[in-house]
Design a protein around this motif. Structure first.
Motif, PDB file in Angstrom:
ATOM      1  N   TYR A   1       0.820  -1.117   0.049  1.00 42.05           N
ATOM      2  CA  TYR A   1      -0.117  -0.093  -0.111  1.00 42.05           C
ATOM      3  C   TYR A   1       0.861   1.214   0.127  1.00 42.05           C
ATOM      4  N   PHE A   2       1.899   1.329   1.035  1.00 49.91           N
ATOM      5  CA  PHE A   2       2.887   2.454   0.977  1.00 49.91           C
ATOM      6  C   PHE A   2       3.625   2.722  -0.456  1.00 49.91           C
ATOM      7  N   ILE A   3       3.714   1.405  -1.149  1.00 50.41           N
ATOM      8  CA  ILE A   3       4.585   1.640  -2.394  1.00 50.41           C
ATOM      9  C   ILE A   3       3.626   2.271  -3.239  1.00 50.41           C
TER      10      ILE A   3
ATOM     11  N   GLU B   1       3.927   6.402  -5.343  1.00 50.39           N
ATOM     12  CA  GLU B   1       4.396   6.321  -6.623  1.00 50.39           C
ATOM     13  C   GLU B   1       4.663   7.883  -7.421  1.00 50.39           C
ATOM     14  N   GLY B   2       5.804   7.846  -7.799  1.00 52.24           N
ATOM     15  CA  GLY B   2       6.140   9.448  -8.298  1.00 52.24           C
ATOM     16  C   GLY B   2       7.062  10.056  -7.350  1.00 52.24           C
ATOM     17  N   GLN B   3       6.861   9.801  -6.025  1.00 55.00           N
ATOM     18  CA  GLN B   3       7.672  10.527  -4.957  1.00 55.00           C
ATOM     19  C   GLN B   3       8.857   9.547  -4.498  1.00 55.00           C
ATOM     20  N   LEU B   4       8.528   8.393  -3.873  1.00 55.17           N
ATOM     21  CA  LEU B   4       9.654   7.563  -3.560  1.00 55.17           C
ATOM     22  C   LEU B   4       9.906   6.255  -4.369  1.00 55.17           C
ATOM     23  N   PHE B   5       8.851   6.196  -5.298  1.00 52.47           N
ATOM     24  CA  PHE B   5       9.029   4.994  -6.351  1.00 52.47           C
ATOM     25  C   PHE B   5       8.684   5.356  -7.453  1.00 52.47           C
ATOM     26  N   GLN B   6       9.679   4.801  -8.527  1.00 51.27           N
ATOM     27  CA  GLN B   6       9.471   5.227  -9.796  1.00 51.27           C
ATOM     28  C   GLN B   6       8.075   4.792 -10.569  1.00 51.27           C
ATOM     29  N   SER B   7       7.274   5.691 -11.112  1.00 51.52           N
ATOM     30  CA  SER B   7       6.143   5.159 -11.549  1.00 51.52           C
ATOM     31  C   SER B   7       6.212   4.382 -13.103  1.00 51.52           C
ATOM     32  N   TRP B   8       5.279   3.745 -13.407  1.00 51.96           N
ATOM     33  CA  TRP B   8       5.389   2.877 -14.497  1.00 51.96           C
ATOM     34  C   TRP B   8       4.793   3.599 -15.821  1.00 51.96           C
ATOM     35  N   TYR B   9       3.926   4.471 -15.683  1.00 52.42           N
ATOM     36  CA  TYR B   9       3.333   5.027 -16.833  1.00 52.42           C
ATOM     37  C   TYR B   9       2.998   6.821 -16.325  1.00 52.42           C
TER      38      TYR B   9
ATOM     39  N   ALA C   1       3.486 -10.310 -10.205  1.00 54.50           N
ATOM     40  CA  ALA C   1       4.448  -9.356  -9.688  1.00 54.50           C
ATOM     41  C   ALA C   1       4.485  -7.957 -10.251  1.00 54.50           C
ATOM     42  N   ILE C   2       4.431  -6.932  -9.492  1.00 52.33           N
ATOM     43  CA  ILE C   2       4.270  -5.513  -9.916  1.00 52.33           C
ATOM     44  C   ILE C   2       5.795  -4.820  -9.464  1.00 52.33           C
ATOM     45  N   PHE C   3       6.457  -4.580 -10.591  1.00 52.66           N
ATOM     46  CA  PHE C   3       7.665  -3.862  -9.981  1.00 52.66           C
ATOM     47  C   PHE C   3       7.706  -2.292 -10.122  1.00 52.66           C
ATOM     48  N   ARG C   4       8.497  -1.943  -9.193  1.00 48.52           N
ATOM     49  CA  ARG C   4       8.832  -0.509  -9.039  1.00 48.52           C
ATOM     50  C   ARG C   4      10.140  -0.145  -8.750  1.00 48.52           C
ATOM     51  N   LYS C   5      10.675   0.930  -8.907  1.00 46.92           N
ATOM     52  CA  LYS C   5      12.006   1.302  -8.517  1.00 46.92           C
ATOM     53  C   LYS C   5      12.179   2.076  -7.455  1.00 46.92           C
ATOM     54  N   ALA C   6      12.948   1.973  -6.438  1.00 46.61           N
ATOM     55  CA  ALA C   6      13.136   2.853  -5.355  1.00 46.61           C
ATOM     56  C   ALA C   6      13.919   4.128  -5.965  1.00 46.61           C
ATOM     57  N   ILE C   7      13.542   5.190  -5.829  1.00 49.53           N
ATOM     58  CA  ILE C   7      14.207   6.656  -6.221  1.00 49.53           C
ATOM     59  C   ILE C   7      15.106   6.881  -5.248  1.00 49.53           C
ATOM     60  N   ARG C   8      15.055   6.778  -3.826  1.00 49.76           N
ATOM     61  CA  ARG C   8      16.074   6.900  -2.879  1.00 49.76           C
ATOM     62  C   ARG C   8      15.835   5.937  -1.967  1.00 49.76           C
ATOM     63  N   GLU C   9      16.732   6.121  -0.927  1.00 51.71           N
ATOM     64  CA  GLU C   9      16.903   5.180   0.278  1.00 51.71           C
ATOM     65  C   GLU C   9      15.467   5.338   0.902  1.00 51.71           C
ATOM     66  N   ILE C  10      14.891   4.145   1.403  1.00 51.41           N
ATOM     67  CA  ILE C  10      13.783   4.089   2.197  1.00 51.41           C
ATOM     68  C   ILE C  10      13.719   3.278   3.307  1.00 51.41           C
TER      69      ILE C  10
ATOM     70  N   GLY D   1      11.801  -1.434  10.202  1.00 51.34           N
ATOM     71  CA  GLY D   1      13.192  -1.680  10.580  1.00 51.34           C
ATOM     72  C   GLY D   1      14.038  -2.252   9.345  1.00 51.34           C
ATOM     73  N   TYR D   2      13.530  -2.174   8.147  1.00 50.93           N
ATOM     74  CA  TYR D   2      14.410  -2.385   6.838  1.00 50.93           C
ATOM     75  C   TYR D   2      14.759  -1.259   6.145  1.00 50.93           C
ATOM     76  N   THR D   3      15.778  -1.506   5.398  1.00 56.30           N
ATOM     77  CA  THR D   3      16.285  -0.381   4.478  1.00 56.30           C
ATOM     78  C   THR D   3      16.030  -0.871   2.968  1.00 56.30           C
ATOM     79  N   ILE D   4      15.211  -0.132   2.297  1.00 57.94           N
ATOM     80  CA  ILE D   4      15.534  -0.586   0.861  1.00 57.94           C
ATOM     81  C   ILE D   4      16.335   0.742   0.173  1.00 57.94           C
ATOM     82  N   PRO D   5      17.637   0.155  -0.366  1.00 53.74           N
ATOM     83  CA  PRO D   5      18.414   0.832  -1.158  1.00 53.74           C
ATOM     84  C   PRO D   5      17.967   1.753  -2.240  1.00 53.74           C
ATOM     85  N   ALA D   6      18.440   3.085  -2.581  1.00 54.12           N
ATOM     86  CA  ALA D   6      18.020   3.555  -3.730  1.00 54.12           C
ATOM     87  C   ALA D   6      18.593   2.869  -4.934  1.00 54.12           C
TER      88      ALA D   6
END
Length: 446
Positions: free
Chosen positions: A91-93, A97-105, A326-335, A339-344
């Motif tokens: 839900y957070f992802i 979209e467009g702010q922390l995660f790269q949008s698909w369209y 599966a729905i793929f997104r790309k982390a624009i910056r570190e998140i 308690g976990y880190t998703i690297p940029a």
């Protein structure tokens, strides 16, 4: 000489060990989710593509959920990936979209689907015409037949493509693309993946030529996707390029006809296997016809919106279908999350089946039960339902897909009956397939 060779060998072993260590334990400004990165380059790609003949959560995901929890790391086709089966993170992802995660369209092209009310008669006429044709045949493969029907309608709507007048067959290129889409990505002549890439290349060339023709001979009134593209390209502040527009066009065409035909095939299979569902669905649509002054008049938008049980059937079908595993997104910056880190730069894979088949959210999750949707919103996304995307955005063409499914089912159950002949078995690799098709006989009601 022995000493020099020994030291060179030792250095190579140290270098390879160091490389393997860095691969398996990537650097991170925090704590990465647990998981395995597999072997360098290949990662866990082979396990990800392993076949699964059930509707259940893919074994690749299910096994790792049990070992590592709802959020874990892996590597697929050379890319580090965070896999999320966590409803909150999913839900957070979508919300970000467009702010922390790269949008698909981009949002601008959802406009192409805004004329659905005007399209309703065309969708109904297309379904009626094809069902009439199919009823004259001894059997049809419902997957192939509906894919051809929907592709023709969608391509006409989006790019004014007409297979009967075009010198090239656009859909054949898409078929080549689809057949290799779920194969291991090795680009060697003769492999399914190579054929996949070639099919996409030919389709892109066709669409590029069509766009160039439209650029040279623009139309006065906007009517399709290419008209919107050309208008956008003329703007000085646009971020759109021709290449991006063609990529988006390819994705929209692929998603609209392939996903919808798979969903319709599974829906007809479920209806064939569940007579009580078919009975209630038929009664809903026959009641719509009875309420009309003229039984032969076409569907109205209000009638479409009144199809409560139909939307329950559609939701339950796509929940179990998990056509997009599966729905793929790309982390624009570190998140940071739980308690976990998703690297940029890392890919994040949302796994809808893990949510849609969660027994804590859906009672008897592998059962086909449209009645479970009674009293719920069957038109929106939520933490527990993301078959069409979720969050702030909804999948481009979601309503278009629902219109096509609902209208097709209306035309089918009010005038025809179907009998399963053979096939219907599913296989996931990890996308949904019908390796033997689903062959049915369709005949008119008397």
């Amino acid at each position: 000489m022995f000493s020099a060779g020994f030291y060179i060998g030792a250095l190579l072993i140290i270098a390879l060990t160091n490389l393997l260590y860095k691969w398996r334990y990537p650097r991170c400004n925090g704590v990465l989710p647990p998981g395995s990165m597999g072997w360098p380059l290949f990662g866990e790609t082979f396990q990800f593509f392993s076949p699964n003949p059930t509707c259940d959560i893919p074994p690749f995901v299910k096994d790792r959920m049990q070992r590592f929890g709802p959020i874990f790391k892996t590597s697929l086709v050379g890319r580090p990936v965070i896999v999320s089966t966590d409803a909150d993170l999913n839900y957070f992802i979508f919300q970000q979209e467009g702010q922390l995660f790269q949008s698909w369209y981009p949002d601008t092209f959802t406009e192409v689907f805004e004329s659905l009310k005007k399209m309703l008669p065309e969708v109904e006429q297309t379904a009626s015409r094809n069902l009439k044709l199919w009823s004259s045949l001894s059997s049809i493969d419902i997957k192939e037949a509906t894919a051809e029907m929907i592709f023709g309608l969608t391509a006409k709507k989006l790019i004014s493509y007409d297979a009967e007048t075009s010198p090239e067959n656009l859909r054949e290129n898409f078929k080549a693309f689809i057949q290799g889409l779920i194969s291991f990505p090795v680009d060697i002549p003769g492999t399914a993946y190579h054929k996949c890439l070639q099919g996409r290349k030919r389709a892109m060339t066709m669409m590029k030529n069509m766009l160039q023709e439209r650029r040279e001979k623009p139309r006065k009134v906007q009517g399709d996707f290419f008209d919107y593209v050309l208008e956008e390209l003329r703007r000085e502040d646009t971020i759109l390029t021709e290449a991006i527009a063609l990529d988006l066009m390819f994705v929209l065409l692929f998603a609209s006809f392939e996903t919808t035909s798979l969903a319709l095939t599974l829906a007809t299979k479920f209806l064939s296997d569940h007579p009580l569902v078919l009975k209630e669905l038929t009664e809903e649509h026959e009641e719509i016809v009875k309420r009309r002054e003229n039984p032969e008049s076409g569907l109205t938008w209000n009638e479409y919106k009144s199809m409560k049980f139909t939307f329950q059937v559609i939701n339950e079908t796509v929940r179990l279908a998990n056509i997009v595993p599966a729905i793929f997104r790309k982390a624009i910056r570190e998140i940071k999350f739980k308690g976990y880190t998703i690297p940029a730069g890392w890919a994040v894979m949302v796994c809808p089946p893990a949510v849609h088949l969660d027994a804590t959210r859906y009672k008897d999750p592998l059962d086909f039960n449209p009645w479970r949707w009674q009293g719920t919103d069957t038109h929106g996304a939520s933490r527990n339902f993301m078959a069409f995307g979720g969050g702030m955005r909804f999948c481009v063409g979601t309503e278009f897909t629902k219109v096509q499914m609902a209208v097709f089912l209306h035309c089918l159950v009010t005038k025809y009956r179907l009998k399963a002949i053979e096939g219907g078995e599913i296989l996931r690799t990890p996308g949904l397939q019908f390796p033997k098709g689903f062959h049915v006989q369709i005949y008119e009601k008397k």
